[in-house]
Scaffold this motif. Structure first.
Motif, PDB file in Angstrom:
ATOM      1  N   CYS A   1       4.460  16.184 -16.448  1.00 25.96           N
ATOM      2  CA  CYS A   1       4.174  15.816 -15.067  1.00 25.96           C
ATOM      3  C   CYS A   1       5.092  14.664 -14.668  1.00 25.96           C
ATOM      4  N   VAL A   2       5.326  14.516 -13.371  1.00 29.37           N
ATOM      5  CA  VAL A   2       6.109  13.393 -12.873  1.00 29.37           C
ATOM      6  C   VAL A   2       5.354  12.713 -11.737  1.00 29.37           C
ATOM      7  N   TYR A   3       5.637  11.419 -11.560  1.00 26.84           N
ATOM      8  CA  TYR A   3       5.053  10.615 -10.491  1.00 26.84           C
ATOM      9  C   TYR A   3       6.210  10.108  -9.651  1.00 26.84           C
ATOM     10  N   VAL A   4       6.175  10.387  -8.342  1.00 29.80           N
ATOM     11  CA  VAL A   4       7.292  10.078  -7.456  1.00 29.80           C
ATOM     12  C   VAL A   4       6.827   9.128  -6.358  1.00 29.80           C
ATOM     13  N   LYS A   5       7.664   8.121  -6.060  1.00 30.85           N
ATOM     14  CA  LYS A   5       7.418   7.189  -4.954  1.00 30.85           C
ATOM     15  C   LYS A   5       8.680   7.096  -4.125  1.00 30.85           C
ATOM     16  N   GLY A   6       8.514   6.874  -2.826  1.00 33.75           N
ATOM     17  CA  GLY A   6       9.656   6.687  -1.948  1.00 33.75           C
ATOM     18  C   GLY A   6       9.295   5.839  -0.758  1.00 33.75           C
ATOM     19  N   SER A   7      10.309   5.157  -0.200  1.00 36.34           N
ATOM     20  CA  SER A   7      10.064   4.350   0.998  1.00 36.34           C
ATOM     21  C   SER A   7      11.318   4.299   1.845  1.00 36.34           C
ATOM     22  N   VAL A   8      11.095   4.225   3.158  1.00 34.29           N
ATOM     23  CA  VAL A   8      12.158   4.010   4.143  1.00 34.29           C
ATOM     24  C   VAL A   8      11.606   2.979   5.115  1.00 34.29           C
ATOM     25  N   GLY A   9      12.240   1.794   5.165  1.00 40.50           N
ATOM     26  CA  GLY A   9      11.730   0.729   6.027  1.00 40.50           C
ATOM     27  C   GLY A   9      10.317   0.346   5.634  1.00 40.50           C
ATOM     28  N   ALA A  10       9.402   0.353   6.613  1.00 39.82           N
ATOM     29  CA  ALA A  10       8.011  -0.028   6.357  1.00 39.82           C
ATOM     30  C   ALA A  10       7.166   1.135   5.862  1.00 39.82           C
ATOM     31  N   GLY A  11       7.630   2.384   5.998  1.00 41.64           N
ATOM     32  CA  GLY A  11       6.858   3.544   5.577  1.00 41.64           C
ATOM     33  C   GLY A  11       7.105   3.887   4.119  1.00 41.64           C
ATOM     34  N   SER A  12       6.064   4.371   3.453  1.00 39.57           N
ATOM     35  CA  SER A  12       6.210   4.763   2.057  1.00 39.57           C
ATOM     36  C   SER A  12       5.190   5.836   1.696  1.00 39.57           C
ATOM     37  N   ALA A  13       5.415   6.476   0.560  1.00 44.84           N
ATOM     38  CA  ALA A  13       4.493   7.497   0.065  1.00 44.84           C
ATOM     39  C   ALA A  13       4.655   7.624  -1.436  1.00 44.84           C
ATOM     40  N   ASP A  14       3.604   8.111  -2.089  1.00 47.33           N
ATOM     41  CA  ASP A  14       3.710   8.469  -3.498  1.00 47.33           C
ATOM     42  C   ASP A  14       3.002   9.803  -3.685  1.00 47.33           C
TER      43      ASP A  14
END
Length: 133
Positions: free
Chosen positions: A114-127
């Motif tokens: 399994c993998v765990y992914v996070k990302g962000s652009v400016g103030a927005g983010s998600a995982d």
């Protein structure tokens, strides 16, 4: 009689060295590839997209690797972007900085993991939570 034992001892020692070398080589074949920050686009098929207000994280899966990149919804001026991917039981691979369109790609070895992914652009983010299990 003593010479026969010496020859046999040399053969056994040679066989032991050969067996040890074979185990070392075979061990290298079955270890997962090292995690790395890639310089090109992700290979494999698009497996998941995690959208958020200012962009999305795209996760790609090939036979033995998982790759992620964060893409801004609107490209243009430089802004803070980040992407991170972590295989279960491994360490995360990250790329962060000021980019105009995307952060990444980052790639990890993920054969049956399994993998765990996070990302962000400016103030927005998600995982993603644990995916591709």
């Amino acid at each position: 009689m003593l010479q026969g034992w010496r020859r046999r001892g040399r053969r056994v020692a040679s066989l032991g060295v050969f067996t040890a070398a074979l185990w070392l080589c075979a061990g290298g074949l079955f270890t997962p590839p090292a995690a790395q920050a890639a310089t090109e686009g992700c290979g494999g098929r698009l497996a998941r997209t995690v959208a958020f207000e200012t962009g999305e994280v795209r996760v790609y899966k090939s036979r033995n690797q998982a790759c992620a990149m964060t893409v801004a919804r609107v490209s243009g001026e430089r802004r803070r972007m980040a992407v991170s991917i972590q295989p279960r039981g491994g360490v995360p691979v990250r790329e962060a900085g000021r980019f105009t369109h995307h952060a990444g790609p980052v790639t990890v070895g993920a054969i049956n993991r399994c993998v765990y992914v996070k990302g962000s652009v400016g103030a927005g983010s998600a995982d993603s939570g644990w995916i591709l299990c």
